[in-house]
Design a protein around this motif. Sequence first.
Motif, PDB file in Angstrom:
ATOM      1  N   GLU A  24       0.802  -1.217   0.000  1.00 37.24           N
ATOM      2  CA  GLU A  24       0.000   0.000   0.000  1.00 37.24           C
ATOM      3  C   GLU A  24       0.837   1.271   0.000  1.00 37.24           C
ATOM      4  OE1 GLU A  24      -2.425  -0.273   3.440  1.00 37.24           O
ATOM      5  OE2 GLU A  24      -3.685  -1.892   2.668  1.00 37.24           O
ATOM      6  N   LYS A  25       1.952   1.271   0.751  1.00 36.71           N
ATOM      7  CA  LYS A  25       2.704   2.510   0.947  1.00 36.71           C
ATOM      8  C   LYS A  25       4.163   2.353   0.557  1.00 36.71           C
ATOM      9  CE  LYS A  25      -0.270   4.230   4.647  1.00 36.71           C
ATOM     10  NZ  LYS A  25      -0.311   4.770   6.035  1.00 36.71           N
ATOM     11  N   TRP A  26       4.676   3.378  -0.084  1.00 31.40           N
ATOM     12  CA  TRP A  26       6.080   3.411  -0.501  1.00 31.40           C
ATOM     13  C   TRP A  26       6.655   4.748  -0.051  1.00 31.40           C
ATOM     14  CZ3 TRP A  26       7.946   3.175  -6.310  1.00 31.40           C
ATOM     15  CH2 TRP A  26       9.342   3.127  -6.342  1.00 31.40           C
ATOM     16  N   HIS A  27       7.555   4.681   0.929  1.00 25.56           N
ATOM     17  CA  HIS A  27       8.157   5.887   1.480  1.00 25.56           C
ATOM     18  C   HIS A  27       9.582   6.034   0.962  1.00 25.56           C
ATOM     19  CE1 HIS A  27       9.275   9.089   4.124  1.00 25.56           C
ATOM     20  NE2 HIS A  27      10.097   8.355   4.863  1.00 25.56           N
ATOM     21  N   VAL A  28       9.911   7.200   0.426  1.00 23.75           N
ATOM     22  CA  VAL A  28      11.265   7.505  -0.048  1.00 23.75           C
ATOM     23  C   VAL A  28      11.812   8.632   0.829  1.00 23.75           C
ATOM     24  CG1 VAL A  28      12.694   8.148  -2.011  1.00 23.75           C
ATOM     25  CG2 VAL A  28      10.592   6.855  -2.388  1.00 23.75           C
ATOM     26  N   PRO A  29      12.640   8.302   1.837  1.00 21.50           N
ATOM     27  CA  PRO A  29      13.025   9.312   2.831  1.00 21.50           C
ATOM     28  C   PRO A  29      14.127  10.264   2.389  1.00 21.50           C
ATOM     29  CG  PRO A  29      14.058   7.212   3.349  1.00 21.50           C
ATOM     30  CD  PRO A  29      13.175   6.969   2.159  1.00 21.50           C
ATOM     31  N   HIS A  30      14.910   9.873   1.388  1.00 23.03           N
ATOM     32  CA  HIS A  30      16.082  10.659   1.014  1.00 23.03           C
ATOM     33  C   HIS A  30      15.817  11.413  -0.287  1.00 23.03           C
ATOM     34  CE1 HIS A  30      20.226  11.799   0.294  1.00 23.03           C
ATOM     35  NE2 HIS A  30      20.609  11.232   1.423  1.00 23.03           N
ATOM     36  N   PRO A  31      16.019  12.723  -0.327  1.00 24.23           N
ATOM     37  CA  PRO A  31      15.696  13.501  -1.539  1.00 24.23           C
ATOM     38  C   PRO A  31      16.576  13.166  -2.739  1.00 24.23           C
ATOM     39  CG  PRO A  31      16.869  14.867   0.056  1.00 24.23           C
ATOM     40  CD  PRO A  31      16.539  13.580   0.757  1.00 24.23           C
ATOM     41  N   GLU A  32      17.713  12.506  -2.520  1.00 21.27           N
ATOM     42  CA  GLU A  32      18.613  12.197  -3.629  1.00 21.27           C
ATOM     43  C   GLU A  32      18.631  10.701  -3.961  1.00 21.27           C
ATOM     44  OE1 GLU A  32      22.441  13.792  -2.842  1.00 21.27           O
ATOM     45  OE2 GLU A  32      21.723  15.830  -2.537  1.00 21.27           O
ATOM     46  N   ALA A  33      17.655   9.960  -3.463  1.00 24.68           N
ATOM     47  CA  ALA A  33      17.597   8.521  -3.754  1.00 24.68           C
ATOM     48  C   ALA A  33      17.328   8.286  -5.234  1.00 24.68           C
ATOM     49  CB  ALA A  33      16.511   7.858  -2.919  1.00 24.68           C
ATOM     50  N   PHE A  34      17.806   7.178  -5.740  1.00 19.95           N
ATOM     51  CA  PHE A  34      17.590   6.762  -7.129  1.00 19.95           C
ATOM     52  C   PHE A  34      18.056   7.811  -8.142  1.00 19.95           C
ATOM     53  CE2 PHE A  34      14.081   4.937  -4.564  1.00 19.95           C
ATOM     54  CZ  PHE A  34      14.365   3.588  -4.695  1.00 19.95           C
ATOM     55  N   PRO A  35      19.259   8.342  -8.040  1.00 21.70           N
ATOM     56  CA  PRO A  35      19.670   9.414  -8.959  1.00 21.70           C
ATOM     57  C   PRO A  35      19.830   8.975 -10.404  1.00 21.70           C
ATOM     58  CG  PRO A  35      21.535   8.691  -7.646  1.00 21.70           C
ATOM     59  CD  PRO A  35      20.331   8.019  -7.067  1.00 21.70           C
ATOM     60  N   ARG A  36      19.995   7.667 -10.657  1.00 18.61           N
ATOM     61  CA  ARG A  36      20.224   7.197 -12.028  1.00 18.61           C
ATOM     62  C   ARG A  36      19.102   6.305 -12.551  1.00 18.61           C
ATOM     63  NH1 ARG A  36      26.734   5.749 -12.288  1.00 18.61           N
ATOM     64  NH2 ARG A  36      27.473   7.768 -11.512  1.00 18.61           N
ATOM     65  N   LEU A  37      17.998   6.259 -11.870  1.00 17.28           N
ATOM     66  CA  LEU A  37      16.926   5.350 -12.253  1.00 17.28           C
ATOM     67  C   LEU A  37      16.348   5.718 -13.610  1.00 17.28           C
ATOM     68  CD1 LEU A  37      15.447   2.895 -11.080  1.00 17.28           C
ATOM     69  CD2 LEU A  37      13.701   4.462 -10.250  1.00 17.28           C
ATOM     70  N   ARG A  38      16.293   4.758 -14.505  1.00 21.12           N
ATOM     71  CA  ARG A  38      15.766   4.967 -15.852  1.00 21.12           C
ATOM     72  C   ARG A  38      14.539   4.110 -16.127  1.00 21.12           C
ATOM     73  NH1 ARG A  38      19.304   7.473 -19.279  1.00 21.12           N
ATOM     74  NH2 ARG A  38      18.330   6.479 -21.072  1.00 21.12           N
ATOM     75  N   THR A  39      14.418   2.978 -15.463  1.00 23.19           N
ATOM     76  CA  THR A  39      13.306   2.062 -15.715  1.00 23.19           C
ATOM     77  C   THR A  39      12.627   1.699 -14.398  1.00 23.19           C
ATOM     78  OG1 THR A  39      14.409   1.082 -17.635  1.00 23.19           O
ATOM     79  CG2 THR A  39      12.657  -0.212 -16.617  1.00 23.19           C
ATOM     80  N   LEU A  40      11.345   1.983 -14.309  1.00 23.17           N
ATOM     81  CA  LEU A  40      10.544   1.584 -13.160  1.00 23.17           C
ATOM     82  C   LEU A  40       9.345   0.799 -13.659  1.00 23.17           C
ATOM     83  CD1 LEU A  40       9.681   1.635 -10.192  1.00 23.17           C
ATOM     84  CD2 LEU A  40       8.635   3.868 -10.619  1.00 23.17           C
ATOM     85  N   GLU A  41       9.216  -0.437 -13.221  1.00 22.41           N
ATOM     86  CA  GLU A  41       8.081  -1.274 -13.613  1.00 22.41           C
ATOM     87  C   GLU A  41       7.319  -1.683 -12.361  1.00 22.41           C
ATOM     88  OE1 GLU A  41       9.091  -4.562 -16.126  1.00 22.41           O
ATOM     89  OE2 GLU A  41      10.756  -3.489 -17.050  1.00 22.41           O
ATOM     90  N   ILE A  42       6.027  -1.475 -12.379  1.00 19.95           N
ATOM     91  CA  ILE A  42       5.173  -1.892 -11.275  1.00 19.95           C
ATOM     92  C   ILE A  42       4.017  -2.690 -11.859  1.00 19.95           C
ATOM     93  CG2 ILE A  42       3.681  -1.139  -9.398  1.00 19.95           C
ATOM     94  CD1 ILE A  42       5.409   1.287  -9.065  1.00 19.95           C
ATOM     95  N   GLU A  43       3.921  -3.953 -11.462  1.00 22.13           N
ATOM     96  CA  GLU A  43       2.929  -4.855 -12.048  1.00 22.13           C
ATOM     97  C   GLU A  43       2.218  -5.636 -10.948  1.00 22.13           C
ATOM     98  OE1 GLU A  43       2.662  -8.440 -15.401  1.00 22.13           O
ATOM     99  OE2 GLU A  43       4.542  -7.404 -15.009  1.00 22.13           O
ATOM    100  N   ASP A  44       0.917  -5.743 -11.059  1.00 25.17           N
ATOM    101  CA  ASP A  44       0.108  -6.515 -10.106  1.00 25.17           C
ATOM    102  C   ASP A  44       0.343  -6.066  -8.669  1.00 25.17           C
ATOM    103  OD1 ASP A  44      -1.013  -7.969 -12.152  1.00 25.17           O
ATOM    104  OD2 ASP A  44       0.394  -9.630 -11.992  1.00 25.17           O
ATOM    105  N   CYS A  45       0.289  -4.763  -8.470  1.00 28.08           N
ATOM    106  CA  CYS A  45       0.396  -4.175  -7.129  1.00 28.08           C
ATOM    107  C   CYS A  45      -0.829  -3.283  -6.929  1.00 28.08           C
ATOM    108  CB  CYS A  45       1.692  -3.385  -6.974  1.00 28.08           C
ATOM    109  SG  CYS A  45       3.194  -4.351  -7.269  1.00 28.08           S
ATOM    110  N   GLY A  46      -1.994  -3.898  -6.946  1.00 28.70           N
ATOM    111  CA  GLY A  46      -3.253  -3.167  -7.037  1.00 28.70           C
ATOM    112  C   GLY A  46      -3.580  -2.283  -5.853  1.00 28.70           C
TER     113      GLY A  46
END
Length: 387
Positions: free
Chosen positions: A284-306
């Motif tokens: 249900e919840k996704w917390h990202v505490p750091h403002p500089e997290a994932f600086p190089r992320l190019r691909t995000l896939e979210i499947e069957d997380c209704g």
Amino acid sequence: MESRASKLKYLRVLSFRKLDVLPDSIGKLIHLRYLNLSWTKVKKLPESLCNLYNLQTLILYRCYGLTMLPNDMRKLVNLWHFDLRGTSLKEMPRGISKLKMPILDYFVVGKHKENGIQELGGLSNLGGSFKIKKLENVADVRQARSARMLEKNRIDALSLEWSSGNKMVSNMETLRDILDNLQPHNGLKELRIQGYKGERFPDWVGHCSYDNMTSVTLASCKNCCMLPSLGQLPSLKSLCIKGFLQLKRIGDEFYNNDSDHHSSPIAPFPSLEELVFDNMPCWEKWHVPHPEAFPRLRTLEIEDCGMLTGDMLNDILWRRDSCLREDDEGRSDGMVGGGDALSINRGSQSFNASTVNHLCCLQELLISGCPSIVSFPGNCLPKSLQN
């Protein structure tokens, strides 16, 4: 082959393209050095095979029907290359640690001392990609420790697998301790853990000392209610998490390892380029505490997380330098052409469109199966958007 065996007794190399049954007479070819049965339909090997004491290479690649090996394989004292990829062995032959093999693709843990995980302790030359199957047959911590995985520093990619099934788990702490004692060496590059039935992971999973780790897959860990701390892996580029049926929240524990008091934390996931979440129905919840997290992320896939709502994605989507992609159809490459893209399909219940404003790399945007989106506020879309 019976009549030919005497004529071919000095044969050194033998390969078959089509074969249903390997006859007992193979045992008469005592000078044989190389035997290749790749892609054949053999379902078992005769015990006479163990008479080939000069055999150095045995290739059983893609012998899908092969489920058992001869009992006396330990007699093949000169065997150094044993290719089992694509076979369906139910267990290993007894005493396999007596062999010299520096090349073995996987090990199936048996229930007996002679073919249990203890046998891995004697296989000191394992290298490359290696898989351990049926870890549910490891009874206790002592057995796991006897595998001596920390010493096997030639392994680059390790897969630890528990079989699927509804077998009751008696002690969660014991399961965690068993996985703790299967800890690999710090030079490992790729790690896959599948079917682990514990509730938590040991501290070594994600420890920052694994500075060569580039890929981690955690699959079908259906009892886990908390992800391991993976954010401090400095070289991690690809992370796939799927089949966590009990997990409801991703929080601070995902980013920093609190047990490591001697290291100075870095921005979480500094090298991560691909992040996949799949089949997490309670998330249900996704917390990202750091403002500089994932600086190089190019691909995000979210499947069957209704259960994951679109608002929970806001923390991750605003990042100015990221070019993200979220794909409920599992299409990480080629679904939309030209440049970086963000695709949002049935994975979330709602989506705040204004959060894509800062994705200045975004060229194409696809939103489908999100009925709560009724309009786009003015100036919410990035100027880079082409399609």
